[in-house]
Design an enzyme around this catalytic site. Sequence first.
Site, mmCIF file in Angstrom:
data_model
loop_
_atom_site.group_PDB
_atom_site.id
_atom_site.type_symbol
_atom_site.label_atom_id
_atom_site.label_comp_id
_atom_site.label_asym_id
_atom_site.label_seq_id
_atom_site.Cartn_x
_atom_site.Cartn_y
_atom_site.Cartn_z
ATOM 1 N N THR A 85 0.805 -1.217 0.000
ATOM 2 C CA THR A 85 0.000 0.000 0.000
ATOM 3 C C THR A 85 0.839 1.268 0.000
ATOM 4 O O THR A 85 0.351 2.341 -0.306
ATOM 5 C CB THR A 85 -0.932 0.068 1.223
ATOM 6 N N THR A 159 3.093 -4.296 4.287
ATOM 7 C CA THR A 159 3.421 -4.485 5.705
ATOM 8 C C THR A 159 3.175 -5.899 6.209
ATOM 9 O O THR A 159 3.808 -6.328 7.166
ATOM 10 C CB THR A 159 2.610 -3.513 6.586
ATOM 11 N N LYS A 237 4.924 -7.429 13.181
ATOM 12 C CA LYS A 237 3.717 -6.611 13.002
ATOM 13 C C LYS A 237 2.730 -7.044 14.088
ATOM 14 O O LYS A 237 2.279 -8.187 14.089
ATOM 15 C CB LYS A 237 3.117 -6.846 11.609
#
Lengths: 415, 604
Positions: A85, A159, A237
């Site tokens: 993104t 991510t 993450k």
Amino acid sequence: MVRSKHNSVTRLKFTYKGSEFEGVLIAEDRDTYLVKLSNGYNLTIPRDSINILDRNELSGPEQSESERILSGKGKKITLIGSGGTIASRVDYSTGAVKPVDGTEFLRGNISNFEHFELELKILPPVFSEDMTALNWQTIARSVHAGLKDSEGVVVMHGTDTMAYTASALAFMFEKQSGPIILTGSQRSSDRPSSDAFLNIEGSLEFASTDLGEVCIAMHKGLSDTTINLLRGVRTRKMHSSRRDAFKSIGGPELAEYSKGGIKFKESYKERDDSNELRDKLESRVSLIYFNPILTNEDFETLAFNKRAVVLAGTGLGHVSNRFVPTIRQLSKSGIKFYMTTQCIYGSVNMNVYSTGRELISAGVIPLGNMLSEVALVKSMFVFANYDPDEVDRKMKENLRGEIMDREVPFGGETT
Amino acid sequence: MSNERKQKIGLEVHIQLQGEKLFCRCPTESSYELKEVVERSLRLSSGETGKFDQAAKYETQRSRGFIYHLHGNNCLVDVDEEPPHDVNNQALERSIALSMSLNCSIVDYATFMRKIVIDGSNTTGFQRTAIIGFGGFLETSRGKVRISTVCLEEDAARKLSDNAGAATYSLERLGIPLVEISTEPDIIDAAHAIETAEKIGKLALLPGWARKGAEAIRQDVNFSSGFGRVEIKGVQKISLIETCLDYESRRHSTLAEISSKIKSGFDPEKIHFIDVTGIFEDTKSKIILSGLRSGNKVYATVLPSMKGYLKNGNYRLGAEIADITRLYGAGGIMHSDELPGYGVEKEITPIISILKPNKNDAFAILVSGEEKIQIIAEEIRNRISRILSLDLSETRFVDDSGITHYLRPLPGRERMYPETDVATVPIGSSIIEQCKKIVPKSEDQMIADLTKAYAISKQDATSIINKGFTDSFKKLTELTGDARLSSRILNQLIPEITKKGSTPVLPGAVVEAVEMSFSIGIVSSGLERALLRHFVDGVSFADLSGMPDLQAVSHNELEKIIKDLISNENDVTMANLIPRIKARENRIFDPKDAVNIFKMLSQK
């Protein structure tokens, strides 16, 4: 199928439920038209309810006001776009986000743009969740090329699996002549509130230091003020959507970037004089996440034909006793088992309980506080690059800072 | 007047719906307790066609940071840390029902859009909005006002402060469902605008759908007198509609007058700021001194052909320029129509010798940061050129005194792009049928219905409906069996209690108290007295139950008392019967019943 109306503009004049409208056709499918009205609003209209009065095809796309990026002066940094993104826009035909094809999105959006000579390389874009070891190797070679003629490299990455790629790069680069910084965004760059630009701004700053490690640079908190520099092999993450999702596990971040510049907080490995890339990776590895209803059959399936199996065990490094005979048998056949903890925080210690001791006797090797995903990636590197009699020693050796010998009861967060 | 004929007025009425927020399940209400502070910046992004919106671009040029205050009714969605959840169904249905009551067609799909708003009032940098209904109308006393669209959108954050460096917003309001009802420019004048706004507002207020409070219903007023559309934002009080329309109308005609006089002599390129900080080293002007102390510089420019138009009689071109400089955080300007003044006197001659204005030129002094002066100059050149060519279209805001100020250029269609995080919501026949059942009635219809069903006066019905007491009235009448008594309790007794007592009393509490009173034997005729004692004097129900003047004497007891009177007091007549009973009995009795009993006993 939705057909994109990107390359030509179709102007429509139509009536719908007794009112007359004008607008631009954005997309149409079997059942509906999606029209942008002259006031900007979109309407989704069923085909059988629209009465088209006038349909006018105008050739060619509307010109964008954006210009190609112009490089500034200063240290040369290579920017690599690998997807995600961070370098994406809305695809108006499908409504999904798709990668940018140029670099104009950076112009005017980062404050240190003029401070660097930037070279941008766009790899065939891959969504984070679609990345495989092959992509890691492609990125690694691109980074290698970038390091040869610039001070540092910034990789823009999705991510979701960025921490895996960071670990892969960390292990593959035995030597690196400059910083390798991975960054991404939790809010796509086509949103005014995107975190992408500050992440890139911070990454460029980190990429111009004397750091010789592979790191992740992302937001420290929910404010657009501070970017954390996190050691790739200690990072995870930890949230599905927050901009501060990336956390250093078990220890503090290496540095912070804010308006005041970079502040290093921990010691780090400095850059080498040359580069050495070992880009072979073993694909016959797997990660088994233990859970109370896991069966021996599942276990054997997941371990089948592998060279290394990383276990994400409970607590101090356990799987149920019912797997001990299976592990013993598979170990004898040559499969290596390594234990990590699914607690994420903390270290395994397989001497405390009898199950741990039995697992060790069956052939399981504890990996301290190495993160499960990092251990998986490390096994791919180790098994591809070292002889079989060296692999256990290499797996336990702290190659890139992936193992922390000391976890202190202060200064860090635990969740 | 020809000007009158060209005048066009339209409204956008924004109504906050109470309940939950539009794209998360946070409540719309908050305790205003500050929980967290987050700092953000917003960047420009382009729409589907790759173009940038003018209004958004303008905000970017002002390049400020934003500070957000988070409250108890904020979650990750509000602070743009989580994608939006499903749309709030209740809000969707109510927006459909409101569209229906405005005679609109309902869309087949609610397609949510992102409306780029990067003044910081939305953490995302856009406002989510969807058209729900279109092509409707509202009946007013002066004819139909057409409704162009009814949209369902998210309310923006509330601005707490704004300065050059950063704007601060409170997020408790962000994400509250907002129904935006836009009319065509069919409104005749200010009084008609007020009637229209009130009629639309009441559609959501009367069924209790709207939030309570001053900001629950807000208007934007669109005005044109033939020189382009002006959108006046945030007219919160209905009373400001007239003041701001009046101000705007005068502003347009004055600017038209100025334009006709100086248009030809105006050369925008002459507007060019020169650093004159040196002249102000030992200035007596406090405003300039404080500006210099905070690191700013003093600039001066010629304002070509504007002498006598900046501030002179009705002419206020100076204010048009100051609106811009203030938006860029530079404060107002000092101009030659009002100088000497503000402690600036001895500096005037040296400035004139530097600027060398022609005889019709004015000049202005401005204190500003160095980094912003070029963009300010450009904005002034653009805006004055547009004004003098009589393109007055722009977005303005109204201050508390009804005066409007420049806010930003009008947004274009480029500021809209699809919200890809929210799936398009089909509005099928089952939703439509459900919504038809809840379509709000107009106030007139509600009054007529209530008057007819309960045989109360129109005045009482109007009051009950406007106070939002309809449900309480119905419950109360079920209990008392007497609609007029119920109306008296709600319309007269509640205000009396509130006036005499220390705290206001809510109708719900009164209904409960009536129920309690009946359960302890208090009769209808003693009810109002009982409620006053309970709410004003704080008498408990236990004590009320022992008070004889709240109890009734039964028929048999009354018969016994009268028998006793007749046998013991031989002068009892029809004329003195009632006082005689009262002398013996504190409780309430039915005088008609007493008379009948007396007649019957006397005949024996």
